[in-house]
Each structure stands twice: as C-alpha cells, then as structure tokens.
Write a protein that holds these residues in place. Structure first.
Motif: not given
Lengths: 323, 281
Positions: A200, A204, A206, A208, A211, B122, B124, B127-129, B137-138, B141-143, B183, B186, B190
């Motif tokens: 995980x 993340x 992936x 910037x 973020x 946050x 920014x 923000x990019x990928x 899937x984006x 993206x989290x812990x 973004x 996303x 959270x």
C-alpha cells in the motif's frame, strides 16, 4: 484490462513450457536417460534454465522498482549506473585476483559505492526531490560512461584477462550452479515478500510526492530502501552472469503495455515475463550456432528485446508509460 | 502594516461558524500554530498565530508566491519548520500516555507521516499520477490503517467531484479538469479532520467548481483552501486568511472582510458588490 486470475495462469504455463523446452532441447539428446544424460539433466540443463529464469525475473523486478522509485521510464540498472559499476567491480576482481569467485563480492561492493556516489551527487545538486530524480539518472549515465572507460582501461592493461572479461561482460549463463540458484531464488522471494508487505505504501508512490507523503508514506525513506534493494538485485545478477542488457528496461514496459499498470499486476507479470524471456533467449543462444557453439545470451537479449520494444512502441506506445 | 489577527481582537470568532456535524464527528479537534517559521530557498514564511478548529471553512487568499503552498506544506509535514504546531485529537481518538490518560496536545512534528495522514488530507497544486490506473484504483490509493469514507458519505464525495460515472475510466485519458476532480474526490473520500486544498477549483468549470464548493462547505472536517476566485470563496467560506510576502496579514470572518484588505494583498483597486469582487475599471 484482464483480471489477474486470467493473466497469471497463462503466463505461468508459458514459463513452464519454456523451461521444459530449455531442459529437453539442446545439442545432446536426453532420451533414453542413462547415467550420463542424468548428469547432464541435473548438473547442467535444470540448473541452467532455473538460473536463466531467476536472473530474468530479478532483472525485470529491479526494472519495475527503479521506474516506480525514480518516476522515470528510462530508469533501470544501466541508466542508474548500478550495472556498469558492478561490471567494473567484477572486472577489477578478475585482474587483481585472477579468479572468478571474488567477482560477486567485488561487483556488489562496487555497485554499492556507485549507488552512494550517484545518490550523493543527486542530493547535492538538487534542492527539490523532483529535480534530484532527474539528476540521479543523469549522474547514473555519467557513472556508466566512467565505469565503461575503467573497464576499457583494464582490458588494455591486462591482456591476459581480456577474453574472460569480454565473455563475462557480454552476459552468459554458463556459470549456473545450485548455490547461485538458491541465492537468486532467495533474493527474488525475499524481495517480493517485502514488497507485498509494503504494497500500500508502494502503490502510493504512483501519486506525486506531496500527495504520497501527505497520505502517510515516508517517501524519501521508502524510495531510498527501494533504491538499495534494486541495486543489490542488479549487482547480484551482474556478478553471476555478467551484463545482460535491456531486460530490466524492456520487461516492465512490455508487461504494462500488455497487462496493465496496477502495482500487483506489475510486480507479478514483469518478473514472469522477464523469466520467460531470458529462459527463451538462453535456449536460443544454445541451439542457434551450428556445431555446438554457444552465443553469449546478452547479444540475443539486446537484439530481440530491442526489436520487440520497437514493435511495442509502434503498436502500443501510448499505453506503455501512461502519460 | 500591522497584522490583524483574531487573537489580537481577543475574540474567538471561529466558534459561531463551527460546523454542527464537526462537533459530532470530530469533537474538540483543532490545530494551533505558534511562531511558525519555514524557509524555502530565499523565501521565508512566518506565522505568529493560527488556529484551525474542526468544521471551519477557511479560504486562504493572496497573490502568486506569497507563501500559501509553503504554509500548506509546513502544515502537512512536507517541509521542516521552526515553532510549534499543536494538534488536539478528536475526543476519544487521542494517543494515550503511560497512565492511560488521553494526551490533550500532540506535537504535530513528532507524529510520523502515517499518523499525520490519519488526521490531515492535502491536495497539492500539481497532483499527478504515474502510470494509467482507473479512477476507482486512484480512489483506492490509501494506507491499510486508514479509514476512508464508505457508503453515503463516499457517494456524496463522488457526487461533489461529479465522478460517479467515471469510476472505470482510465485516469490518463481524462481532461485536465477531470483529472483534478479525481484528485479532489480522492482527498474528499479520505474523510479527514483537516483537509488542505491548494487551488482546488483552478482548472474547474463553473458548474463543477460550484458542486465542489457546496460540498466542501458542508463536510464535517475543517477545510483550508487556497483560492484565487475571491467571489467563489466569499460565497461558500466563512473565514479568510489574507497572505502577503510570507505573512498572514488578516485573519477575519466573512463579515469583517473589507475591500481595502483585498486591495492591500493584491495591490490593485477592487470593487465589491455582495459576494462579487471585481477589479476596478
């Protein structure tokens, strides 16, 4: 994109078929099995194909990790300088001690020093992390050039070792042995286990940097650990079988173009593709030349890999990096 | 030019606007900054005092390069800083000390990124990928230890970013504004106590900017957003931080925001009619 359960089994089946072909196809017929052919089977063919597959998997995995860590499609063991500095270390060991057994340790040590040098330069040159990653690639390319010059110097002054060095540098899998296979297998297994544990955090990356950091990832620390891991993997491969070009760069891009960009997809498909590709190229290297000769596998890897990559760029160029 | 802060006025004007849902979902949570100093290159950010309470909706205004992003990055733990940032965890979520009592204050800088990220999101500016994931899937993206929004709260966040019909679309095939909305979704999903948004609506059209701002004004957590559309900010936010040259010059409620304050930070003549702010002809 196809789900993983539809992607992985065919890839595994293809790998098994290639391995079986590598085991049973060669200059010597293995049937009927007798004492001699059994020795060929267990002491030469099986170790050889496993050695090839594990090296391929390891180089492809290193390529995926370099590209994620450095957010750069050109990142691999060569552009970061790891492979070249390991190769210089290996050549130095050959001329200093005249014996191949110390090559591995010296290659890993040399790659480590190269990594410290490149990271140090990148850290000093760039204020922002974004900039430091570009600087790192540039410093890695410069290190490759310097290491290449060092290797040429060694070839010029130590004529007795030139043939050994040249053959080793071209990449060969003839040094396959069970202890090396065990070590490579352990390296791949431990790396994949750690990456799965941190998946995980890794996914993340992936995003910037800002973020990712704000989402709870210690970006700098994770990137540093990835960089160390990949450098050790590349150095291990170079020390065992010389410089096998292009696989670390090509396999991750091909896997993404064919099967998707998710982290799990990349971590599973790229090593499987790398393993299949190197095992296949090794088979070709053993059977291509008439009269029982063997072509260094690095020549085929670079040629076939490059042509396949041209094909991917033409047909699926837009989906390789995803920008 | 003197710094006009709420603290100097002796009042805590944030209380009346505290969001009722914030009291329910993040009771007592707050962030207090004192003598915050942060340097980046030749630029210096200095904030004597700044308090943000759960539920507050704050617009951060100021010209390009005045330090908005630096402030965000210091608060999000991305830049080293001097001074104090104290975090008061929501009741029941604070860390417990050896005697089993809940710690009232936590030093923000001593929390590791994972702990900070549980409380603060946050977005920014850029923000990019990397690679080409689907929108779904984006959003995932989290812990593992974090608790993103589920159910209706998640659906509301997706509606605010108009992303309900985009979930299976590949991110890299979207337009610039659509990528920004992914973004935003996303970050909103959270569901943190504090959400920092660096120019969230800059690439959005009027409809999507409005959808987002309406939602941002209603979420339980605190929102601190750097905005260049002053009229949009006036429409939906109640508190305004006005920055110039690395300092917060004014920290005022919407009713207290005067045109001359805006003229001071932007350096041009302005006309204001209700929530509409325009440059003088």
């Amino acid at each position: 994109m196809r789900p993983l359960w539809k992607t992985i089994p065919p890839l595994l089946a293809a790998l098994v078929l290639i391995l079986l072909a590598g085991i049973f196809w060669g200059q010597v017929r293995l049937f009927p099995l007798d004492a001699i052919t059994q020795t060929i089977l267990w002491d030469f063919r099986i170790p050889r194909v496993l050695f090839a597959a594990l090296n391929g998997a390891l180089l492809a995995l290193a390529g995926v990790l370099y590209q994620i860590a450095l957010r750069n499609p050109m990142a691999d063991g060569f552009t970061t300088g790891a492979a070249s500095s390991a190769a210089f270390g290996g050549c130095l060991a050959m001329v200093l001690w005249g014996h191949i057994s110390l090559t591995s340790l010296t290659a890993i040590a040399s790659a480590g020093l190269g990594m410290l040098l490149v990271r140090g330069i990148a850290a000093r040159a760039a204020v922002r992390e974004e900039g430091s990653r570009v600087t790192l690639i540039l410093a890695g390319i410069a290190l490759s050039v310097v290491a290449g010059s060092g290797i040429s110097f060694l070839k010029y002054f130590f004529e007795d070792s030139v043939s050994t060095m040249v053959f080793w540098l071209m990449g060969g899998l003839s040094g396959a042995a069970w202890p090396k296979i065990g070590l490579l297998g352990l390296a791949v297994a431990v790396s994949l286990a750690w990456l799965w544990h941190r998946r995980d955090h890794l996914a993340l990356l992936f995003l910037d940097d800002a973020s990712a950091q704000a989402s709870g990832v210690d970006v700098r620390g994770l990137r540093g650990r990835l960089y160390i891991l990949t450098t050790v993997l590349v150095a291990l491969s170079v020390s065992f079988c010389g410089v096998i070009g292009f696989l670390g760069l090509m396999a991750p891009h091909a896997a993404r173009a064919l099967w998707g960009h998710g982290l799990t997809v990349q971590l599973l498909t790229a090593p499987l593709l790398g393993a299949s590709a190197l095992a296949l190229f090794d088979l070709l290297s053993r059977i291509m030349l008439p009269g029982g000769g063997e072509l260094p596998v690095g020549i085929i890897t670079s040629a076939a890999g490059g042509i396949f990559f041209f094909f991917l760029l033409v047909h699926r160029g837009g989906s390789i990096w995803g920008k | 030019m003197g710094q006009v802060t709420r603290a100097e006025k002796g009042g805590n004007a944030s209380d009346p606007q505290e969001h009722p849902a914030a009291r329910a979902e993040h009771p007592g949570a707050a962030l207090h900054c004192r003598n915050l100093e942060c340097r980046r290159g030749g630029f210096s950010l200095q904030v004597e005092h700044l308090s943000i309470k759960a539920g507050e909706k704050i617009a951060l205004l100021g010209e390009n390069g005045c330090g908005k992003t630096t402030l965000f990055q210091a608060l999000a733990g991305l830049l080293p800083f001097r001074g104090n940032i104290e975090f008061i965890a929501p009741q029941g979520e604070g860390e417990r000390n050896q005697t089993g009592r809940e710690a009232e204050f936590l030093r923000w800088e001593r929390l590791n990124p994972e702990e900070r990220a549980r409380h603060m999101a946050y977005l920014p500016q850029e923000a990019g990928l990397l690679f080409n994931l689907t929108v779904n899937e984006v959003l995932a993206l989290t812990l593992a230890g974090q608790r993103p929004l589920q159910g209706e709260a998640r659906a509301a966040a997706l509606r605010a970013a108009a992303m309900e019909d985009f979930l299976e679309r590949p991110f890299q095939a979207l337009s610039g504004g659509e990528k920004r909305r992914v973004m935003l979704a996303r970050v909103l999903c959270r569901g943190c106590v504090f959400t920092l948004l660096d120019e969230p609506t800059a690439p959005l059209d009027m409809r999507h900017a409005t959808l987002f701002m309406r939602h941002a004004a209603r979420i339980p957590g605190a929102v601190l957003a750097a905005m260049h559309d002053v009229s949009l900010a006036l429409r939906y936010f109640q508190r305004f931080l006005l920055m110039k040259e690395g300092r917060i010059l004014y920290d005022v409620a919407k009713e207290e925001l005067a045109t001359d304050m805006l003229e001071t930070i932007y350096g041009i003549g302005l006309e204001r009619c209700g929530d509409l702010v325009m440059p003088e002809l």
